[in-house]
Scaffold this motif. Structure first.
Motif, PDB file in Angstrom:
ATOM      1  N   LEU A  45      -5.083  -0.101  -3.232  1.00 17.36           N
ATOM      2  CA  LEU A  45      -5.654  -1.202  -2.487  1.00 17.36           C
ATOM      3  C   LEU A  45      -4.817  -2.451  -2.766  1.00 17.36           C
ATOM      4  N   PHE A  46      -4.155  -2.960  -1.712  1.00 12.51           N
ATOM      5  CA  PHE A  46      -3.355  -4.168  -1.825  1.00 12.51           C
ATOM      6  C   PHE A  46      -4.166  -5.327  -1.245  1.00 12.51           C
ATOM      7  N   LEU A  47      -4.347  -6.378  -2.026  1.00  9.62           N
ATOM      8  CA  LEU A  47      -5.145  -7.512  -1.558  1.00  9.62           C
ATOM      9  C   LEU A  47      -4.565  -8.140  -0.304  1.00  9.62           C
ATOM     10  N   SER A  48      -3.249  -8.200  -0.207  1.00  9.63           N
ATOM     11  CA  SER A  48      -2.561  -8.876   0.883  1.00  9.63           C
ATOM     12  C   SER A  48      -1.630  -7.904   1.593  1.00  9.63           C
ATOM     13  N   CYS A  49      -1.385  -8.167   2.890  1.00  9.77           N
ATOM     14  CA  CYS A  49      -0.423  -7.346   3.625  1.00  9.77           C
ATOM     15  C   CYS A  49       1.008  -7.824   3.400  1.00  9.77           C
ATOM     16  N   LYS A  50       1.186  -8.877   2.585  1.00  8.05           N
ATOM     17  CA  LYS A  50       2.525  -9.331   2.212  1.00  8.05           C
ATOM     18  C   LYS A  50       3.288  -8.164   1.586  1.00  8.05           C
ATOM     19  N   GLY A  51       4.517  -7.977   1.977  1.00 15.93           N
ATOM     20  CA  GLY A  51       5.313  -6.876   1.435  1.00 15.93           C
ATOM     21  C   GLY A  51       5.393  -5.692   2.361  1.00 15.93           C
ATOM     22  N   GLY A  52       4.439  -5.583   3.303  1.00 19.99           N
ATOM     23  CA  GLY A  52       4.579  -4.582   4.355  1.00 19.99           C
ATOM     24  C   GLY A  52       3.986  -3.216   4.101  1.00 19.99           C
ATOM     25  N   ALA A  53       3.143  -3.059   3.073  1.00 21.34           N
ATOM     26  CA  ALA A  53       2.504  -1.752   2.862  1.00 21.34           C
ATOM     27  C   ALA A  53       1.661  -1.393   4.086  1.00 21.34           C
ATOM     28  N   ALA A  54       1.707  -0.144   4.494  1.00 23.78           N
ATOM     29  CA  ALA A  54       1.002   0.295   5.696  1.00 23.78           C
ATOM     30  C   ALA A  54      -0.337   0.931   5.326  1.00 23.78           C
ATOM     31  N   HIS A  55      -1.321   0.712   6.195  1.00 22.15           N
ATOM     32  CA  HIS A  55      -2.606   1.386   6.031  1.00 22.15           C
ATOM     33  C   HIS A  55      -2.417   2.896   6.095  1.00 22.15           C
TER      34      HIS A  55
END
Length: 368
Positions: A45-55
């Motif tokens: 679980l990434f708090l922010s979409c910064k960095g580009g991790a995909a759902h």
């Protein structure tokens, strides 16, 4: 009887970046792991979409890039409540905010505090991590030195060191001993890069072929470092390459001999570990966990905190003048990591031990 649903472990991280925390986390794939009694599902679980991790089925990212957007934290807490994980691993201080909110709403939530630096970066870091440590069932760290520095005596029974070796690396094609230096990581004051430039300038005064490549994102000091390089008269020999992917970093490492990082503070120092595996000679300060896996004049060249740049440069020159000694040091550096456990295996092993303990299968850990 329906098959038992494997337990879920969720790793909570601020965003998918390029630091040691994120690189290590990336080496452990989200999804099912193991079979039968050892089966578990690992989610991120990434708090922010910064960095580009995909759902994905086992990956959730916040809707906004800002690390302070309230919606990211509320969404993370909602996702934790929806997934009902059996264990939540909490990395870095911003993640503590979401973890504490989720714990308040679900008091039985089991937390693991994961420490990645031997020193707090500021007061919120210290306070929020301390709260999570108090509530956690176990406290993990990237090194024994981080545990010793961050844990009060009464919490040390919860401590566990996790290996931060993320992959087995083949040695880079090593050129003949020459004054080619490289650094990769965040361009941050913690890394001692101003001192690195001073040392490099002293080396360059002796060796006209000296080069220094710095790879990584600017954390606010690159302009000052570039100005310092101009002042020292080495700006034509220093390259600021910016952020690069790991494959390109390791390709460039193959054209260098020394890894230069005189850090002020460190935990495990992941880039130093990678450099050693690639057969580079670390020229580093003995801080954090570094002196526990590297030895001066054996697998590394240690820089005492107050050593003048000219003295450091003279010791490097001695090493350059002795190719056999240089090659032996590079071989020794590589050998240090050949039989170490990988991060992926260590985390899964620690998760299973905690889940077994929660089910009454194993006794609690003994005090350290």
């Amino acid at each position: 009887m329906p098959p038992r649903t494997p337990p879920t472990v969720l790793h909570l991280i601020p965003y998918d970046g390029i630091g040691g925390v994120e690189v290590a986390a990336r080496s452990l794939a989200a999804g099912p792991h193991g079979t039968d009694s050892g089966a578990l599902t690992f989610a991120k679980l990434f708090l922010s979409c910064k960095g580009g991790a995909a759902h994905g089925p086992h990956v959730w990212t916040g809707p906004q890039a800002s690390e302070w957007a309230p919606g990211n934290y509320l969404g993370a807490v909602s996702e934790i409540r929806r997934r009902k994980p059996d264990l939540v691993i909490v990395s870095l201080w911003r993640s503590c905010i979401a973890a504490l909110l989720a714990k308040a709403l679900r008091p039985r939530l089991r937390l693991v505090a994961f420490l990645h630096l031997a020193e707090s970066v500021h007061l919120p870091d210290r306070l929020l991590n301390r709260l999570v440590m108090e509530l956690a069932v176990e406290i993990w760290a990237d090194s024994d030195s981080t545990l010793r520095a961050r844990l009060p005596a009464r919490l040390r029974r919860k401590g566990r060191v996790i290996s931060f070796l993320t992959e087995r690396m083949e040695r880079a094609t090593r050129p003949p001993a020459r004054p080619h230096f490289i650094f990769w990581g965040r361009l941050h004051p913690q890394k001692g890069l101003s001192r690195a430039l001073q040392i490099f300038a002293a080396v360059a005064a002796r060796h006209t072929e000296a080069q220094f490549t710095l790879i990584g994102p600017d954390m606010g000091i690159q302009a000052a470092l570039q100005e310092q390089a101009r002042t020292l008269g080495v700006d034509d020999r220093v390259t600021f390459a910016g952020p690069l992917d790991r494959a390109e970093i390791f390709r460039q490492a193959g054209t260098h001999c020394f890894y230069l990082q005189p850090s002020v503070t460190e935990g495990m120092a992941m880039s130093v570990v990678e450099a050693m595996q690639l057969g580079l000679i670390p020229v580093v300060t003995p801080v954090g966990e570094i002196p526990r896996y590297a030895r001066d004049d054996d697998s590394a060249l240690f820089l005492p905190p107050d050593e003048p740049p000219a003295t450091s440069a003279a010791r490097i020159a001695d090493l350059l003048a002795d190719p056999a000694r240089s090659e032996a040091m590079a071989r020794t550096a590589r050998a240090v990591w050949q039989d170490r456990a990988l991060y992926r295996d260590d985390v899964l092993r620690a998760c299973r031990a905690l889940l077994d303990r929660a089910n009454g299968a194993t006794p609690p850990p003994r005090a350290r």
